[in-house]
Write a protein that holds these residues in place. Sequence first.
Motif, mmCIF file in Angstrom:
data_model
loop_
_atom_site.group_PDB
_atom_site.id
_atom_site.type_symbol
_atom_site.label_atom_id
_atom_site.label_comp_id
_atom_site.label_asym_id
_atom_site.label_seq_id
_atom_site.Cartn_x
_atom_site.Cartn_y
_atom_site.Cartn_z
ATOM 1 N N THR A 181 0.847 -1.192 0.000
ATOM 2 C CA THR A 181 0.000 0.000 0.000
ATOM 3 C C THR A 181 0.882 1.242 0.000
ATOM 4 O OG1 THR A 181 -0.118 0.026 2.414
ATOM 5 C CG2 THR A 181 -1.901 -1.113 1.252
ATOM 6 N N THR A 228 -3.129 5.304 -3.303
ATOM 7 C CA THR A 228 -4.001 6.465 -3.212
ATOM 8 C C THR A 228 -3.160 7.690 -3.542
ATOM 9 O OG1 THR A 228 -3.500 6.776 -0.862
ATOM 10 C CG2 THR A 228 -5.439 5.421 -1.409
ATOM 11 N N HIS A 231 0.901 5.771 -0.725
ATOM 12 C CA HIS A 231 0.195 7.030 -0.967
ATOM 13 C C HIS A 231 1.126 7.903 -1.811
ATOM 14 C CE1 HIS A 231 -2.490 10.412 -0.354
ATOM 15 N NE2 HIS A 231 -1.418 11.154 -0.081
#
Length: 146
Positions: A41, A70, A43
């Motif tokens: 994951t 993201t 960002h």
Amino acid sequence: MKKALIVLLQLGMVASLVSGCAVNRATAHVEPTTRLSEIKTVHVKKFADDNADTNVLIVNKLRTKGVSATTGSDAPQTKVDAVVTYVEKWMWDITMYMLELTVVIRDPKDDYPLATGNSYHTSLTRKSPQEMVNEVIDNIYKEQGQ
């Protein structure tokens, strides 16, 4: 004879002008302790001067590597394995084009750079922003044999 000398000089001037404009460089470095396969994951922090949505291109490319990504200008809303920052430089030569892109994958705890990739293409070897992003991200993962 005089005409041939003038033509030869003109060709030499054109060759000297053109030869200095073609630069093509792509580099990547991954810290030895970094395992990109463990980064699931991320960002992508939007670069303040980004007017081409490069952050979205980076997110989409990372998703093709199996990473949940993201983006936004603020800190990530949830816990992530890494924060990705980037800097882009643009140049004008008849049209605007991305001259250089540097992407850094950082440890979210201390901002330490885990991996860095760079792509630099002058006018004669220019690439689209998508191609620049692909080159940088692919080179980072290739650096670790992925």
